[in-house]
Motif scaffolding. Structure first.
Motif, PDB file in Angstrom:
ATOM      1  N   PHE A 297      16.743  -5.364 -37.866  1.00  0.00           N
ATOM      2  CA  PHE A 297      18.022  -5.158 -37.196  1.00  0.00           C
ATOM      3  C   PHE A 297      18.231  -3.707 -36.782  1.00  0.00           C
ATOM      4  O   PHE A 297      18.897  -3.434 -35.789  1.00  0.00           O
ATOM      5  N   ILE A 298      17.621  -2.780 -37.524  1.00  0.00           N
ATOM      6  CA  ILE A 298      17.669  -1.386 -37.081  1.00  0.00           C
ATOM      7  C   ILE A 298      16.953  -1.263 -35.732  1.00  0.00           C
ATOM      8  O   ILE A 298      17.470  -0.671 -34.786  1.00  0.00           O
ATOM      9  N   LEU A 299      15.767  -1.885 -35.636  1.00  0.00           N
ATOM     10  CA  LEU A 299      15.008  -1.803 -34.378  1.00  0.00           C
ATOM     11  C   LEU A 299      15.792  -2.452 -33.230  1.00  0.00           C
ATOM     12  O   LEU A 299      15.824  -1.945 -32.112  1.00  0.00           O
ATOM     13  N   MET A 300      16.418  -3.594 -33.540  1.00  0.00           N
ATOM     14  CA  MET A 300      17.240  -4.262 -32.533  1.00  0.00           C
ATOM     15  C   MET A 300      18.386  -3.348 -32.091  1.00  0.00           C
ATOM     16  O   MET A 300      18.662  -3.186 -30.905  1.00  0.00           O
ATOM     17  N   GLY A 301      19.044  -2.703 -33.088  1.00  0.00           N
ATOM     18  CA  GLY A 301      20.141  -1.784 -32.787  1.00  0.00           C
ATOM     19  C   GLY A 301      19.677  -0.601 -31.954  1.00  0.00           C
ATOM     20  O   GLY A 301      20.337  -0.206 -30.987  1.00  0.00           O
ATOM     21  N   VAL A 302      18.502  -0.044 -32.306  1.00  0.00           N
ATOM     22  CA  VAL A 302      17.959   1.076 -31.541  1.00  0.00           C
ATOM     23  C   VAL A 302      17.745   0.658 -30.084  1.00  0.00           C
ATOM     24  O   VAL A 302      18.083   1.390 -29.152  1.00  0.00           O
ATOM     25  N   GLY A 303      17.223  -0.552 -29.888  1.00  0.00           N
ATOM     26  CA  GLY A 303      16.998  -1.046 -28.529  1.00  0.00           C
ATOM     27  C   GLY A 303      18.289  -1.140 -27.745  1.00  0.00           C
ATOM     28  O   GLY A 303      18.375  -0.664 -26.599  1.00  0.00           O
ATOM     29  N   ILE A 304      19.335  -1.708 -28.352  1.00  0.00           N
ATOM     30  CA  ILE A 304      20.613  -1.882 -27.640  1.00  0.00           C
ATOM     31  C   ILE A 304      21.290  -0.531 -27.392  1.00  0.00           C
ATOM     32  O   ILE A 304      21.754  -0.253 -26.282  1.00  0.00           O
ATOM     33  N   LEU A 305      21.278   0.345 -28.411  1.00  0.00           N
ATOM     34  CA  LEU A 305      21.845   1.690 -28.212  1.00  0.00           C
ATOM     35  C   LEU A 305      21.070   2.442 -27.132  1.00  0.00           C
ATOM     36  O   LEU A 305      21.658   3.108 -26.283  1.00  0.00           O
ATOM     37  N   GLY A 306      19.740   2.296 -27.190  1.00  0.00           N
ATOM     38  CA  GLY A 306      18.899   2.960 -26.193  1.00  0.00           C
ATOM     39  C   GLY A 306      19.235   2.518 -24.788  1.00  0.00           C
ATOM     40  O   GLY A 306      19.244   3.320 -23.853  1.00  0.00           O
ATOM     41  N   ALA A 307      19.550   1.226 -24.632  1.00  0.00           N
ATOM     42  CA  ALA A 307      19.915   0.728 -23.308  1.00  0.00           C
ATOM     43  C   ALA A 307      21.327   1.162 -22.936  1.00  0.00           C
ATOM     44  O   ALA A 307      21.610   1.529 -21.797  1.00  0.00           O
TER      45      ALA A 307
END
Lengths: 281, 260
Positions: A265-275
């Motif tokens: 979920f951290i990786l998922m969050g990083v992806g969404i924040l990154g976008a």
């Protein structure tokens, strides 16, 4: 190939713990291999689920739990011939029980990992590249004329060879596993197998990491004529440095005892924040 | 009549979404779905022709490795159904299918976190060696992320495509982009877990060899695998010779080993 030849070796040796009917179960349970496909470990759940009839027969209690966990690692190859590595794994697990002194359980993992790449290489080009295109050619030419045989032949051309190969793969894998492994054991070369398989396994894992892990920074550097972006600079230093750094970081965090679920979920969050903020592309 | 058709469309969608349950056997391809949609809405012949047309258009859309193709299921079912309802030809089905496939794909990525959460529950059942719970968890992990979006296609069929596509497009774009980016990041975790299992000091360099072979030379995994097998055979032979030399009495026994 005659399916008699393929299944014969199993039936010859009656002392085996793993029986033909168990392998048939493995075949049936391999059918929904991709049903639980996911980004993180892809076919791992399907692999463990398909192998369960064999594992249940071989192990009890804590040993069963260990065996199940062992087969929950990343796996991905052509789903239609997944029974081949499954058969080999079944043979290896059986060996671990029959001969615990010589058997090394990590070999089960290294051997199956080593086979991902070669099987996918042959399998993907055969099933997706050849058989499916053949089915498409026959199917669409009839379908475009409004002929009902179009979709029917499309499915048959692909699935008749598919299910035959899937079925045979189970026994072929198992027989290869048993004969090959006992030959190796007799010559005392089990360690060499582990060594060779881990070379292949790690090279394949490395190349799949390079192919499947993506991380592209979107951070501009400098202004005017000399403006460029950080990713271009990094690529100039070492191509693929970001995915490798990410892999290293995750590996280190796992070693530190961070559990996989929060990491997902951290990786998922990083992806969404990154976008959202535009620093990843 | 429309209600029955909508229910049948829902069934067809379910079967197509669960195509992986049937051995990844291509039942979700346009050529199959087009014909069945045609059968449901009452024009089998047109359905077959439209299915064939869409099949050729989507021929490149297969999931190999981690690549997730556009959602041809929603595109085919709705494109075919609307084109037949409008009395139009296969070109209309094709034109309708693209925006639907794109809009649907955007929303369906939202199922990813749910699937990952369910899947990690199975890790726990495996650690406990609880076969019953594991098998139940397996089917839940497979079905649930597919079922939550199941109503979209039947509803779109019932209410018409415009209403549904505009609704789907209201989702902020960064969420879809973000989940797609995460799709590139999350495999790092899978490979890190695998590496923990099989990596040791003696062979760790081969991970990097594989990694940089792809990065620098652009060879696909198949190619790397071929070189890996060759390298493994050579190194095993060297290793064998070394160990044979160290105990030269047994040298003649270990000579014949065929590496796969």
């Amino acid at each position: 190939m005659n399916s008699k030849i393929v299944t014969d070796i199993v039936t010859q040796d009656e002392n085996r713990i793993v029986e033909k009917k168990d392998l048939k179960k493995v075949f049936l349970r391999s059918i929904p291999m991709e049903f639980t496909w996911n980004y993180e470990r892809q076919m791992h759940l399907g692999y463990c689920y398909a192998l369960l009839p064999v594992l249940k027969k071989l192990y009890r209690g804590k040993d069963l739990a260990d065996a199940m966990t062992r087969h929950m690692e990343f796996y991905n190859t052509t789903p239609h011939i997944i029974t081949f590595p499954l058969g080999i794994s079944a043979a290896q697990e059986e060996k671990c029980v029959e001969d615990p002194e010589h058997a090394d359980k990590t070999t089960v993992s290294t051997v199956k990992t080593a086979m991902m790449g070669p099987i996918a290489g042959i399998g993907d080009s055969f099933f997706w590249g050849t058989l499916r295109i053949l089915a498409t050619g026959i199917g669409t030419s009839l379908a475009l004329q409004g002929n009902i045989l179009g979709p029917i032949l499309y499915l048959l051309v692909f699935n008749v060879p598919h299910f035959i190969l899937r079925y045979m793969g189970t026994f072929l894998g198992y027989n290869l596993g048993t004969s090959f492994l006992s030959k190796l054991e007799a010559s005392g070369s089990m360690q060499l197998l582990t060594y060779g398989a881990s070379i292949i396994g790690l090279m394949v894992a490395g190349s799949m990491t390079a192919e499947m892990v993506y991380m592209t920074l979107n951070i501009p550097v400098g202004i005017g004529e000399t403006a460029t972006d950080l990713q271009t600079i990094l690529d100039g230093i070492l191509p693929g440095i970001m995915p490798l750094a990410l892999f290293g970081l995750v590996y280190w965090l796992l070693k530190k005892g961070v559990k996989p679920l929060p990491l997902t979920f951290i990786l998922m969050g990083v992806g969404i924040l990154g976008a959202a903020f535009g620093f990843l592309a | 009549m429309v209600v029955i058709q909508t229910l049948l469309i829902a069934l067809l969608t379910l079967a197509a979404r669960c195509h992986t349950m049937f051995g990844t056997s291509l039942i979700n391809r346009p050529i199959v779905l087009g014909a069945l949609t045609g059968l449901i809405v009452g024009d089998l012949q047109q359905g077959i022709i439209m299915g064939g047309t869409l099949e050729l258009a989507f021929v490149g859309a297969v999931s190999i490795g981690a690549y997730i193709p556009p959602d041809m299921v929603s595109g085919t079912i709705l494109g075919t159904a609307f084109a037949i309802a409008a009395g139009a030809g296969p070109e209309t089905a094709l034109a309708l299918s693209y925006p639907i496939a794109a809009a649907y794909q955007a929303v369906s990525t939202l199922g990813t976190p749910l699937g990952l959460w369910l899947m990690h529950k199975c890790d726990r059942y495996a650690e406990e060696g609880d076969v019953k719970k594991f098998e139940r968890g397996y089917w839940i992990t497979g079905f649930v992320p597919k079922l939550i979006f199941l109503p979209i296609i039947p509803l779109a069929f019932y209410f018409g495509s415009d209403a549904v596509v505009s609704l789907l497009n209201r989702m902020p774009a960064f969420i879809q982009t973000g989940i797609n980016i995460a799709g590139g990041l999350i495999p790092a975790l899978g490979f890190a877990m695998l590496a923990q299992m099989i990596m040791n000091k003696k062979v760790v360099v081969f991970f990097f060899l594989g990694y940089f072979t792809v990065q620098y030379l652009g060879i696909a995994t198949t190619g790397v695998a071929i070189f890996a097998v060759i390298l493994a055979v050579v190194l095993v032979q060297i290793e064998q010779r070394l160990s044979a030399r160290s105990n030269s009495q047994n040298a003649k026994d270990g000579g014949e080993l065929d590496e796969f």
